[in-house]
Design a protein around this motif. Sequence first.
Motif, PDB file in Angstrom:
ATOM      1  N   ILE A 176     -54.632 -16.903 -55.044  1.00  0.00           N
ATOM      2  CA  ILE A 176     -55.238 -17.066 -55.943  1.00  0.00           C
ATOM      3  C   ILE A 176     -54.857 -18.524 -56.515  1.00  0.00           C
ATOM      4  O   ILE A 176     -55.314 -19.568 -57.047  1.00  0.00           O
ATOM      5  CB  ILE A 176     -54.333 -16.153 -57.578  1.00  0.00           C
ATOM      6  N   TYR A 177     -53.033 -18.802 -56.774  1.00  0.00           N
ATOM      7  CA  TYR A 177     -52.365 -19.654 -57.121  1.00  0.00           C
ATOM      8  C   TYR A 177     -53.691 -21.109 -56.505  1.00  0.00           C
ATOM      9  O   TYR A 177     -53.155 -22.525 -57.203  1.00  0.00           O
ATOM     10  CB  TYR A 177     -50.526 -19.721 -57.764  1.00  0.00           C
ATOM     11  N   ASP A 178     -53.255 -20.969 -55.532  1.00  0.00           N
ATOM     12  CA  ASP A 178     -53.137 -21.796 -54.364  1.00  0.00           C
ATOM     13  C   ASP A 178     -54.094 -23.016 -54.735  1.00  0.00           C
ATOM     14  O   ASP A 178     -55.477 -23.317 -54.873  1.00  0.00           O
ATOM     15  CB  ASP A 178     -53.125 -22.154 -52.743  1.00  0.00           C
ATOM     16  N   PRO A 181     -58.472 -20.188 -59.026  1.00  0.00           N
ATOM     17  CA  PRO A 181     -60.023 -19.482 -59.391  1.00  0.00           C
ATOM     18  C   PRO A 181     -59.976 -19.352 -61.385  1.00  0.00           C
ATOM     19  O   PRO A 181     -58.422 -18.729 -61.398  1.00  0.00           O
ATOM     20  CB  PRO A 181     -60.396 -18.637 -58.772  1.00  0.00           C
ATOM     21  N   VAL A 182     -60.552 -19.029 -61.992  1.00  0.00           N
ATOM     22  CA  VAL A 182     -60.497 -19.525 -63.673  1.00  0.00           C
ATOM     23  C   VAL A 182     -60.728 -17.613 -63.718  1.00  0.00           C
ATOM     24  O   VAL A 182     -60.439 -17.162 -65.026  1.00  0.00           O
ATOM     25  CB  VAL A 182     -61.859 -19.312 -64.020  1.00  0.00           C
ATOM     26  N   HIS A 183     -61.006 -17.064 -62.794  1.00  0.00           N
ATOM     27  CA  HIS A 183     -61.410 -15.117 -63.486  1.00  0.00           C
ATOM     28  C   HIS A 183     -60.831 -14.612 -61.876  1.00  0.00           C
ATOM     29  O   HIS A 183     -61.042 -14.754 -60.924  1.00  0.00           O
ATOM     30  CB  HIS A 183     -62.332 -14.976 -63.481  1.00  0.00           C
ATOM     31  N   VAL A 184     -59.711 -13.065 -62.066  1.00  0.00           N
ATOM     32  CA  VAL A 184     -59.509 -12.550 -60.686  1.00  0.00           C
ATOM     33  C   VAL A 184     -60.093 -10.957 -61.333  1.00  0.00           C
ATOM     34  O   VAL A 184     -59.633 -10.283 -62.677  1.00  0.00           O
ATOM     35  CB  VAL A 184     -58.274 -12.213 -60.817  1.00  0.00           C
ATOM     36  N   SER A 185     -60.679 -10.604 -60.800  1.00  0.00           N
ATOM     37  CA  SER A 185     -60.613  -9.355 -60.922  1.00  0.00           C
ATOM     38  C   SER A 185     -60.109  -8.405 -59.890  1.00  0.00           C
ATOM     39  O   SER A 185     -59.754  -8.889 -58.433  1.00  0.00           O
ATOM     40  CB  SER A 185     -61.873  -8.167 -60.624  1.00  0.00           C
ATOM     41  N   ILE A 186     -58.545  -6.980 -59.564  1.00  0.00           N
ATOM     42  CA  ILE A 186     -57.643  -6.686 -59.006  1.00  0.00           C
ATOM     43  C   ILE A 186     -57.689  -4.738 -59.787  1.00  0.00           C
ATOM     44  O   ILE A 186     -57.796  -5.240 -60.517  1.00  0.00           O
ATOM     45  CB  ILE A 186     -56.115  -7.462 -58.937  1.00  0.00           C
ATOM     46  N   TYR A 187     -57.736  -4.778 -58.300  1.00  0.00           N
ATOM     47  CA  TYR A 187     -57.952  -3.163 -58.205  1.00  0.00           C
ATOM     48  C   TYR A 187     -56.930  -2.356 -57.643  1.00  0.00           C
ATOM     49  O   TYR A 187     -57.213  -3.299 -56.251  1.00  0.00           O
ATOM     50  CB  TYR A 187     -59.690  -2.610 -58.396  1.00  0.00           C
ATOM     51  N   SER A 188     -57.134  -1.233 -56.925  1.00  0.00           N
ATOM     52  CA  SER A 188     -55.575  -0.450 -56.658  1.00  0.00           C
ATOM     53  C   SER A 188     -57.586   0.218 -55.515  1.00  0.00           C
ATOM     54  O   SER A 188     -58.233   0.051 -56.242  1.00  0.00           O
ATOM     55  CB  SER A 188     -54.608   0.058 -57.645  1.00  0.00           C
TER      56      SER A 188
END
Length: 370
Positions: A176-178, A181-188
């Motif tokens: 992600i840091y590479d 993106p301006v937005h991240v959604s992260i789900y288990s």
Amino acid sequence: MENKIKSVYIHIPFCSSICSYCDFCKMFYNEKFVKKYLSSLEKEIKENYCGEYIETLYIGGGSPSCLSLEELSFLFEIISIFKLRDNYEFTVEVNVSDITEEKMSLFKKVGVNRLSIGVETINDKFLSFLNRDHTRSQVYEKIGIAKKYFSNINVDLMYAFPNETMEDVYNDLKFIYDVNPVHVSIYSLIIEPHTKIYIDGVKSIDEELDSSMYYNIIKSLREHGYNHYEISNFSKKGFESRHNLCYWNNDEYYGFGLGASGYVNSYRYTNTRNLNSYFEGNYKYINEFITNDVKMENELIFGLRKTSGVSINTFREKYLLDIEQIFDIIDLVNNNMLKIEEGYIFIPEDKLYISNSILVNFIGGSNGNK
Ligand code: SF4
């Protein structure tokens, strides 16, 4: 009368491969069905859209990006019926493997201004477990193409795969840091009934580990400039998903397409998941009038997903009642499950992991003072 609907969701249920964890409304891509489906979708939209100015448009699925260029062009022609406000947000969900110069260029041409890319992980072992149809090396290449055309990009990630370590999670975050993106959604990972992983007997990871991953993800994303604005969503300043905020703000919206949900004129509806019924024009499967009591419950159940919480003043302006008159929240506040600060009620960060058990208090939870 004030025009209330500002958002539209459109569902495209086709996918070129089926993921092992998926319980969305989807089916294998089939050229013959796509044509018929798009015609039915056009009919449904024409019969129901009342000409409101739209601020957010979201095409989800399924995998809308798996349609051919010709099918996508027809889809965008159908969608051109919507009157868009100048500052509209127009998102399309895309699968990594579907990203091509031609598709990105078409999206740009028709006014798409936000992409939501289903990466999920860059670990090849977990990608194979999820049965996603892309590989780690493809992700960097394809996102490179997408970034040539779009700056407003969301990346979907998942975590809590069986045997996943914190180091694996950090590797995905490093990606992600590479790509930034301006937005991240992260789900288990949730093991839903009827999915392949459920049938295979896959078990969820230990809850303590899951919780620790969740809080480490929040910490890491925050350290890298992402604002944690919803339980599972993070953005750079000003890039919150306006479409999803419509859901969390309990606003009305149209939902079109197979299995889509909408909220129009105080009715919440869910469309049929049966393709034949949909082709016959029997779109709605559930259509339920939302009473004022339920609207107030929803205001909290959805609104408390935002880390900023629910504005006490906005609630009063909307319902002409105080939250505390309606819900017994004192116990929740005393037990540190809710906090009240500067005019907002919110779930404190250390309780976000158990937010569902807090939100459940508001289902049928009004105290009858209305
Ligand atoms: S691409 Fe999305 S909708 Fe299609 S099978 Fe995978 S998770 Fe489900």
